[in-house]
Design a protein around this motif. Sequence first.
Motif, short mmCIF file in Angstrom:
data_model
loop_
_atom_site.label_atom_id
_atom_site.label_comp_id
_atom_site.label_asym_id
_atom_site.label_seq_id
_atom_site.Cartn_x
_atom_site.Cartn_y
_atom_site.Cartn_z
N ARG A 105 0.87 -1.18 0.00
CA ARG A 105 0.00 0.00 0.00
C ARG A 105 0.91 1.22 0.00
NH1 ARG A 105 -4.68 1.85 4.32
NH2 ARG A 105 -5.14 3.83 3.28
N MET A 106 0.74 2.06 -1.00
CA MET A 106 1.56 3.26 -1.12
C MET A 106 1.30 4.18 0.08
SD MET A 106 3.06 2.41 -3.89
CE MET A 106 3.94 3.86 -4.36
N ASP A 107 2.37 4.78 0.60
CA ASP A 107 2.27 5.65 1.76
C ASP A 107 1.29 6.79 1.53
OD1 ASP A 107 4.14 4.12 3.08
OD2 ASP A 107 5.83 5.39 2.49
N THR B 8 -3.77 3.69 -2.76
CA THR B 8 -3.27 2.92 -3.89
C THR B 8 -2.55 1.68 -3.39
OG1 THR B 8 -3.02 4.91 -5.22
CG2 THR B 8 -1.79 2.97 -5.93
N ILE B 9 -2.95 0.54 -3.93
CA ILE B 9 -2.30 -0.72 -3.60
C ILE B 9 -1.69 -1.29 -4.87
CG2 ILE B 9 -2.64 -3.07 -2.77
CD1 ILE B 9 -4.83 -1.98 -0.95
N VAL B 10 -0.45 -1.77 -4.75
CA VAL B 10 0.28 -2.34 -5.88
C VAL B 10 0.52 -3.82 -5.59
CG1 VAL B 10 2.43 -2.26 -7.20
CG2 VAL B 10 1.40 -0.14 -6.35
N CYS B 11 0.28 -4.64 -6.59
CA CYS B 11 0.56 -6.07 -6.52
C CYS B 11 1.62 -6.38 -7.57
CB CYS B 11 -0.70 -6.89 -6.79
SG CYS B 11 -0.40 -8.67 -6.84
N ASN B 12 2.73 -6.93 -7.13
CA ASN B 12 3.81 -7.29 -8.06
C ASN B 12 3.94 -8.81 -8.09
OD1 ASN B 12 6.08 -6.34 -9.77
ND2 ASN B 12 7.22 -7.62 -8.34
N LEU B 13 3.76 -9.37 -9.29
CA LEU B 13 3.98 -10.80 -9.48
C LEU B 13 5.41 -10.99 -9.94
CD1 LEU B 13 0.74 -11.72 -11.47
CD2 LEU B 13 1.09 -11.71 -8.99
N ASN B 14 6.21 -11.64 -9.13
CA ASN B 14 7.58 -11.96 -9.50
C ASN B 14 7.54 -13.30 -10.21
OD1 ASN B 14 8.82 -9.71 -8.01
ND2 ASN B 14 7.94 -10.78 -6.26
#
Length: 92
Positions: free
Chosen positions: A16-18, A22-28
């Motif tokens: 969750r961006m400070d 906004t929430i970011v999901c990163n698939l590695n």
Amino acid sequence: MSFDAQDCVKSVTLHRMDNSNTIVCNLNLVTGFSVTGIAQCAPSTTFDPAIGTEIARDDAFNKLDELVAFMKADIEAGGPIAALLKPTTQTH
């Protein structure tokens, strides 16, 4: 060759961006590449982190599904990716 988009994922990172909704999901991915999904959520008064997390995760997996579908179609059609996957024969 049969594989599913889920098979490509090594790990999932959520952030969750400070000071934002906004929430970011990163698939590695197992290949070292990443696919990112984003949820830009409702105003702070109605923000639910669980819903935002679900939206960001769905966004990332939808993008990955599109990439995998493209790769499968290209391989079946004998396109450029298929050509890259063909084993090379060495002559001695």
